[in-house]
Every structure is written in structure tokens, then in C-alpha cells.
Design a protein around this motif. Structure first.
Motif, short mmCIF file in Angstrom:
data_model
loop_
_atom_site.label_atom_id
_atom_site.label_comp_id
_atom_site.label_asym_id
_atom_site.label_seq_id
_atom_site.Cartn_x
_atom_site.Cartn_y
_atom_site.Cartn_z
N ALA A 5 0.78 -1.23 -0.05
CA ALA A 5 -0.01 -0.14 0.02
C ALA A 5 0.83 1.32 0.07
N ALA A 6 1.97 1.34 0.94
CA ALA A 6 2.78 2.40 0.77
C ALA A 6 3.54 2.62 -0.49
N THR A 7 3.77 1.52 -1.16
CA THR A 7 4.47 1.60 -2.65
C THR A 7 3.65 2.26 -3.38
N LEU A 8 2.23 1.93 -3.48
CA LEU A 8 1.21 2.27 -4.53
C LEU A 8 0.66 3.74 -3.93
N GLY A 9 0.86 4.09 -2.89
CA GLY A 9 0.34 5.56 -2.50
C GLY A 9 -1.11 5.29 -2.24
N ILE A 10 -1.65 4.32 -1.78
CA ILE A 10 -2.87 4.16 -1.16
C ILE A 10 -3.00 3.74 0.20
N ARG A 11 -4.33 3.90 0.76
CA ARG A 11 -4.42 3.37 2.17
C ARG A 11 -4.35 2.07 2.21
N ARG A 12 -4.13 1.43 3.30
CA ARG A 12 -3.82 0.00 3.57
C ARG A 12 -5.26 -0.56 3.46
N GLN A 13 -6.37 0.13 3.89
CA GLN A 13 -7.69 -0.64 3.94
C GLN A 13 -8.16 -0.35 2.42
N SER A 14 -7.72 0.41 1.78
CA SER A 14 -8.10 0.54 0.29
C SER A 14 -7.49 -0.70 -0.62
N LEU A 15 -6.30 -1.13 -0.22
CA LEU A 15 -5.79 -1.96 -0.74
C LEU A 15 -6.18 -3.33 -0.67
N GLN A 16 -6.69 -3.65 0.90
CA GLN A 16 -7.21 -4.83 1.34
C GLN A 16 -8.77 -4.96 0.86
N TYR A 17 -9.32 -3.90 0.33
CA TYR A 17 -10.55 -4.03 -0.33
C TYR A 17 -10.34 -4.46 -1.63
N ARG A 18 -9.41 -3.98 -2.54
CA ARG A 18 -9.29 -4.36 -3.90
C ARG A 18 -8.62 -5.67 -3.95
N VAL A 19 -7.90 -6.25 -2.77
CA VAL A 19 -7.26 -7.58 -2.95
C VAL A 19 -8.65 -8.72 -2.70
N LYS A 20 -9.35 -8.11 -1.75
CA LYS A 20 -10.51 -9.15 -1.55
C LYS A 20 -11.55 -9.12 -2.84
N ASN A 21 -11.68 -8.02 -3.16
CA ASN A 21 -12.74 -7.79 -4.45
C ASN A 21 -12.36 -8.26 -5.83
N TYR A 22 -10.77 -8.18 -5.91
CA TYR A 22 -10.51 -8.94 -7.21
C TYR A 22 -10.11 -10.49 -6.66
N LYS A 23 -10.22 -10.75 -5.58
CA LYS A 23 -9.84 -12.35 -5.20
C LYS A 23 -8.55 -12.74 -5.65
N LEU A 24 -7.67 -11.81 -5.46
CA LEU A 24 -6.27 -12.12 -5.88
C LEU A 24 -5.63 -13.37 -5.00
N ASN A 25 -5.15 -14.22 -5.67
CA ASN A 25 -4.61 -15.45 -5.11
C ASN A 25 -2.98 -15.28 -4.30
N LYS A 26 -3.15 -14.75 -3.34
CA LYS A 26 -1.93 -14.51 -2.30
C LYS A 26 -2.11 -15.52 -1.21
N LYS A 27 -1.04 -16.13 -0.84
CA LYS A 27 -1.00 -17.02 0.51
C LYS A 27 -1.14 -16.15 1.66
N SER A 28 -2.41 -16.44 2.30
CA SER A 28 -2.81 -15.70 3.53
C SER A 28 -1.81 -15.43 4.48
N GLU A 29 -0.83 -16.54 4.84
CA GLU A 29 -0.10 -16.37 5.60
C GLU A 29 1.03 -15.20 5.29
N ASN A 30 1.13 -14.50 4.30
CA ASN A 30 1.88 -13.67 3.88
C ASN A 30 1.34 -12.40 3.70
N ILE A 31 -0.13 -12.37 4.02
CA ILE A 31 -0.93 -11.11 4.01
C ILE A 31 -1.07 -10.77 5.36
N ASP A 32 -0.45 -9.55 5.53
CA ASP A 32 -0.92 -9.22 7.17
C ASP A 32 -2.18 -8.43 7.25
N SER A 33 -3.17 -8.85 8.12
CA SER A 33 -4.41 -8.28 8.07
C SER A 33 -4.81 -7.86 9.18
#
Length: 444
Positions: free
Chosen positions: A416-444
Motif C-alpha cells: 500500500a505504501a509503495t502504491l501510495g494508497i491506504r492500507r484499507q483500500s488495498l485490502q478491499y481491492r485484494v478481496k474484491n479481485y480475489k487475488l490468489n495470495k498466500k494468506s500467511e503472507n498477507i498481514d490483515s
């Protein structure tokens, strides 16, 4: 416009809006409790009238966040709540609560609740049921390793021994679990999936509610390692205190349970409770001979349901599908086929230009490895390559975020810091797009 007309308009908007609204004063008297909030809470008209007559919320009993806001005079934003309401419905909503001030003094608090029950369900939905009980006969797997999995699962159903299914998300573990349920010699009354990624208090309440009843239940605890160790121990106590040998216990974990125990993500007691036998369900990349039967079955159902002419994949697309690693496994393949199918008109085969833009970005590396001379998948070669601009931009954004997450090993905050957006905004996009990331690597 006169004030009394405006007031009536405001009341109408509040009552008819699709967001739950609750307003109380500093004493807890209920000032506003609109229709959507009543639906979320499962409060019927009689209960609502009683509550309105009392005009007060029992803060101490409910331990409400509104009480915390009134005490601290600080807002509590973006709180996700999952619970069973008074109508015994599982509900999930995101709540924002704010203190209300007038001329510098606290006069009350307001809660806005956005219903995300269906969105939450879609995020964690298993492979689609196709409108029929999911038995072993419906599973299209032909690989030797999956036939071995099904044979072991049938033995589990015959013996009714508890089982732990080990495998990545999207591999079809939920299909195996339900197949076991339907293959029991003496059928159970219910198949209940406990989605352990959700609020664990909801999971515990769901178990307590069902475990002591007269019905014989197949409990499928999906990804039990997501529960805290404390919650895992409570589950063991619940099942030990309500011994019903007709209940069937199935659990799933994402990797070797011994490793999870060593990492203190899985309690030995919970593992013993479920581990009469352990079955490993391999990822799709290790059984690619199952890809085409799954696709053929999908298109057969599409023809039956929609009268389409689609027959299958072109040779080029089939080669791509068989070379791609499918990190999201069968679920990723199913979602991709859903997107492709939504664009079909009178096509009989799926050509490269029909594939969504984000997927063509993903397979860029395949082309770079020499599979195809045309490395740039986004050069517009013919009118069929042109897509609606909003669709194209969404797909490019999804790919861009996916690559950024890859570079930061799935870390939400850094990405999120790299993209220049809020963390919550990125979390929403990740869930909305159903990006296939290993959950243990995503800090929620």
C-alpha cells in the motif's frame, strides 16, 4: 423548503436507505433505529416496539461499541462484525461509529452499518454446488492421485472415522468433505461448514448451538489453523463434553499439520480430535490431467443451462492452460471460466483474444519462455481484441496490484505504501479481485 417537510424527507431517507443506522443519546436512549438495522439485528416489529418503548440500550449487557464511543468520545471506524442475529441468521457487516457533538458538548453517538454478508460469503465460497448434492460421482478428477484421494475418502465415509484433509485453498477439499458426508452408510441430517477464517466467537456459538441437538451432523471445519489456540482448545472441550458418536468430524489445514503444531498454529488436542486419518489433496499443478475434464464438464453444464454453442478451448489456449501453474487451483480456474462465459455470444471455442486481460498479463512469462513468438499480449491486432475501457482498466489494475504484492511477498502495508494508497483500500481491492495470495503472507 419548510423545516417540517425537510424533516419528513430526512426520516424517509433514513428509513428506506440500505445502510443500517442507530442513534442513541448519552443516556443510551434509542433515537433512531432504521429498517436496515432492524433487519441486520433480526429484530421483528414486536421486539422493535418493546425496545422503542424502553428507549434504552443495555450497554453493560451488550458490551456495545456505541458505549465505548460514548465513553471515549472517539470514533471506532471499520469494525467487521460476524454473528448470529435474533432470527438465527449469520450476518456480517462493517460498522462505523461516531460521537455526536453539538456546540462542543457530547449529545450521543451514531452507528452506520454496511451489510457485507453476501460479499463475505462470495469471498469464501467453495467450488460451486451446481444445484445438486456434491457426491463423489460429480467430481471430474481422473488423475491417479485424485482417484487415490477419493478411494481413501470413501473408506473414511464407510468407517465414519474423523479425518483431516491437507491441501491448498481451491484444491477441491470442500468437494471431498461433502462427498464423504453424502457417502456415509447411515446418512447424517446436516452438513455444516465452519469457516475458521471468520470471527472465532461465531464459530464457537455455531458449534454450541448444533452439537447438543438431536440431529446427527457432519461438521467440516475449514482451515482450523486460522483459529487461535485458545479457541481450538474450546472446540475440543465442546466435542468432548457432548459425545455423540453419530456426528462426523472433518477438518482441513493448508499444510502439513505436524509443521503447524511445531509453529504453534495447531493444537495437538484439536489435531487428535480430527485425525483418525489424514488425506493429502494435491494442488492442480501436480495433477494437470484433471484440468480438461473439469473444463469439459463446466462447458457441458453451460450448454445445458444457457443453450450456448461453446465446445471447448482452442489448441493455443489449451496449451496455455496446461502450462500455467494455477496458484489458486480449481477455484481460480472456475472463476476464470465464469468470466470467460460472461462474454460469450455465439463462439464455439475459446480463443486467446477472449481471455481476460489480467490473465493474459499473468501468462506473459509463458510467452517469454518461447511458447509463442508474440510476447506482447496487449497489442490490438483485430476488433475482437478491443474490450470496454472500464473492464480493461479494472483488469490492468488487478494485474498491477498482483505484481506489487508479489514484489513485497504479499505484505499489505508495504505494498500500500509503495502504491501510495491506504492500507484499507488495498485490502478491499485484494478481496474484491480475489487475488490468489498466500494468506500467511498477507498481514490483515
Amino acid at each position: 423548503m419548510e423545516n417540517h417537510i425537510l424533516l419528513n424527507i430526512y426520516k424517509y431517507v433514513i428509513e428506506k436507505g440500505d445502510m443500517g443506522i442507530c442513534v442513541v443519546d448519552t443516556e443510551g436512549k434509542l433515537l433512531i433505529y432504521n429498517k436496515k438495522m432492524r433487519e441486520l439485528e433480526g429484530v421483528n416489529e414486536d421486539e422493535f416496539e418493546k425496545r422503542r418503548a424502553l428507549e434504552i440500550i443495555d450497554f453493560e449487557t451488550e458490551k456495545s461499541d456505541i458505549y465505548k464511543v460514548l465513553s471515549s468520545e472517539s470514533p471506532i471506524p471499520n469494525v467487521k462484525k460476524t454473528y448470529w442475529n435474533k432470527k438465527n441468521q449469520e450476518v456480517t457487516y462493517i460498522s462505523n461509529i461516531y460521537p455526536l457533538h453539538y456546540e462542543g458538548a457530547l449529545v450521543g453517538a451514531v452507528e452506520f452499518a454496511r451489510d457485507i454478508t453476501q460479499l463475505e460469503y462470495m469471498m469464501y465460497q467453495p467450488l460451486r454446488r451446481y444445484g445438486a448434492p456434491l457426491t463423489f460421482d460429480i467430481i471430474t478428477a481422473v488423475s491417479e492421485v485424485m482417484r487415490d484421494v477419493i478411494d481413501k475418502a470413501k473408506i473414511v465415509a464407510l468407517s465414519r472415522m474423523p479425518v483431516v484433509l491437507v491441501g491448498e485453498s481451491g484444491t477441491g477439499i470442500d468437494m471431498i468433505a461433502e462427498g464423504i458426508h453424502h457417502d456415509l452408510r447411515v446418512q447424517n441430517d446436516l452438513f455444516i461448514t465452519l469457516i475458521c477464517r471468520r470471527d472465532e466467537n461465531t464459530i464457537l456459538k455455531q458449534i454450541k448451538k448444533n452439537i447438543a441437538g438431536k440431529e446427527n451432523i457432519t461438521f467440516f471445519a475449514e482451515r482450523i489453523e486460522y483459529l487461535s489456540i485458545a479457541a481450538q482448545k474450546k472446540i475440543v472441550e465442546l466435542f468432548n463434553n457432548h459425545s455423540n458418536h453419530k456426528h462426523m468430524l472433518i477438518a482441513s489445514v493448508g499444510k502439513d499439520p505436524i509443521d503447524l503444531i511445531q509453529e504453534q498454529m495447531l493444537s495437538k488436542e484439536l489435531y487428535r480430535l480430527f485425525s483418525g486419518i489424514t488425506i493429502y489433496v494435491p494442488p492442480l499443478r501436480e495433477r494437470k490431467e484433471d484440468i480438461m475434464p473439469f473444463i469439459d464438464d463446466y462447458f457441458q453444464r453451460h450448454r445445458d443451462s444457457f443453450g450456448s454453442s461453446i465446445q471447448g478451448l482452442s489448441e493455443e489456449v489449451e496449451e496455455i492452460f496446461l502450462k500455467y501453474d494455477w496458484p489458486g487451483n480449481l477455484k481460480e480456474l472456475e472463476v476464470l471460466l465464469d468470466e470467460i462465459s460472461s462474454l460469450l455470444t455465439n463462439e464455439t471455442v475459446i480463443d486467446l483474444h477472449i481471455l481476460p486481460a489480467y490473465f493474459r498479463w499473468k501468462i506473459q512469462q509463458i510467452y517469454d519462455d518461447g511458447m509463442e513468438e508474440n510476447a506482447d499480449l496487449f497489442i490490438i491486432k483485430n476488433p475482437n481484441d478491443i474490450r470496454p475501457l472500464d473492464v480493461y482498466m479494472k483488469e490492468v489494475e488487478e494485474y498491477y496490484i498482483s505484481k506489487a504484492l508479489d514484489f513485497h511477498q504479499g505484505n499489505i502495508s508495504k505494498t500500500a505504501a509503495t502504491l501510495g494508497i491506504r492500507r484499507q483500500s488495498l485490502q478491499y481491492r485484494v478481496k474484491n479481485y480475489k487475488l490468489n495470495k498466500k494468506s500467511e503472507n498477507i498481514d490483515s
